[in-house]
Design a protein around this motif. Structure first.
Motif, short mmCIF file in Angstrom:
data_model
loop_
_atom_site.label_atom_id
_atom_site.label_comp_id
_atom_site.label_asym_id
_atom_site.label_seq_id
_atom_site.Cartn_x
_atom_site.Cartn_y
_atom_site.Cartn_z
N LYS A 19 7.73 32.56 20.13
CA LYS A 19 6.39 32.96 20.59
C LYS A 19 5.51 31.73 20.55
O LYS A 19 5.36 31.09 19.51
N ASP A 279 3.46 36.82 28.08
CA ASP A 279 3.46 37.00 26.62
C ASP A 279 3.77 35.71 25.88
O ASP A 279 3.69 35.68 24.64
N ARG A 309 10.53 41.52 22.07
CA ARG A 309 9.35 41.00 22.79
C ARG A 309 8.07 41.66 22.27
O ARG A 309 7.08 40.98 22.00
N VAL A 313 4.89 39.82 20.35
CA VAL A 313 3.52 39.88 20.85
C VAL A 313 2.57 40.43 19.79
O VAL A 313 1.42 39.99 19.67
#
Length: 317
Positions: A19, A279, A309, A313
């Motif tokens: 991320k 994202d 995912r 996020v």
């Protein structure tokens, strides 16, 4: 199903979630360690696509609309007359093909396991110049591993060096890959453009991050501006009842599969790099799915990756 149960049930050797370029989860199974390599299968196709983009940026290839026969002269007078590099990367050349890997007499198996040079011609080129035409170029998507192998030969001719050398120069060194990689070669010693790169899990994820960052390696523009968007946009739309559409794929780009909310490099038996640009999330995963369970496991992986995912996020910066 928790992570441990999923990894055991799906025979996962490792997965990694990024991320904003940072590792938020990294796990290994099947006795694999952080430095162990894993065969990428057809994830290699997406890497070959990256190198084609780099060759256009460097001026070795004029454009995607250049003819295949301009770079692979032995194909002149074959079904590849009039076929462009764009057609190769979108699997729309129109040549007749059978990709059934369970049939030892299929085009895919015969081409992959063909002998060495044929009258001085690479075995992939020698086989492909003998195929016939089934459709007009650009009219129909037919998945053909050999065409990405052919794109690899074309690319090597254009850059006048091996694909491994060019990959090292354009991505492995400037982007700071963590481990050496290996690339399988055919019986003539040329890399398979459509399969066979073996690399560590973290370097799988770095490929996704490289794409997420627009094809930049530090301050170096490796890919042409706008290439990533072009390569990961829908160039081929799948019919609603097709196997691809039923697997949740929105379309096909330049050797990248397009998702509803991102794009992916996908390989046989559970190899994948998923990229979610909005994202800022990348998921890399390697598995060894039994042949009989591939379709069912593909659907379960979709749910697993979506959960990863969503959790990435939800993480606080």
């Amino acid at each position: 199903m928790d992570v441990d149960r999923y990894m055991e049930a799906q025979r996962v050797s490792g997965f990694l979630v990024l991320k904003d370029g940072f590792v938020v989860l990294e796990r290994y199974g099947l006795c694999r360690t952080v430095n162990d390599k894993w065969d990428s299968q057809s994830v290699t196709k997406s890497v070959t696509s990256i190198l084609v983009g780099a060759a256009i940026q460097d001026g070795y290839i004029k454009s995607l609309d250049s003819l295949v026969t301009d770079y692979v002269h032995e194909l002149k007078g074959s079904a590849y007359d009039g076929v462009t590099i764009r057609h190769l990367l979108t699997m729309t050349s129109g040549v007749k093909w059978n990709e059934d890997w369970n049939d030892p007499n299929s085009d895919a198996c015969v081409e992959l396991f063909s002998g060495g040079f044929v009258d001085g011609v690479d075995p992939t080129v020698a086989y492909m110049r003998g195929v016939s035409r089934a459709d007009q170029a650009g009219a129909k998507f037919v998945y053909k591993t050999a065409e990405t192998n052919l794109a690899g030969v074309l690319l090597s001719n254009a850059i006048d060096r091996s694909l491994s050398e060019y990959l090292s120069e354009k991505l492995w060194q400037p982007y700071g890959m963590e481990n050496d990689a290996f690339w399988r070669v055919n019986s003539a010693g040329h890399e398979f453009g459509g399969l066979g790169i073996c690399m560590s899990l973290r370097d799988y994820a770095r490929i996704g991050q490289f794409m997420l960052e627009g094809g930049m390696a530090g301050d170096r523009q490796v890919l042409p501006p706008g290439w990533v968007a072009d390569a990961t946009n829908v160039r081929v739309t799948f019919e609603p009842e097709s196997e691809e559409a039923e697997s949740g794929l929105a379309g096909y780009g330049y050797s990248w599969w397009v998702l509803k909310n991102g794009y992916a490099a996908l390989g046989h038996a559970g190899q994948a790099i998923f990229v979610y640009p909005q994202d800022r999330v990348v998921v890399a995963i390697n598995s060894v799915w039994p042949e009989a369970q591939i379709e069912d496991n593909r659907k379960k992986r979709g749910a697993f990756v979506e959960a990863l995912r969503a959790e990435a996020v939800a993480q606080q910066p």
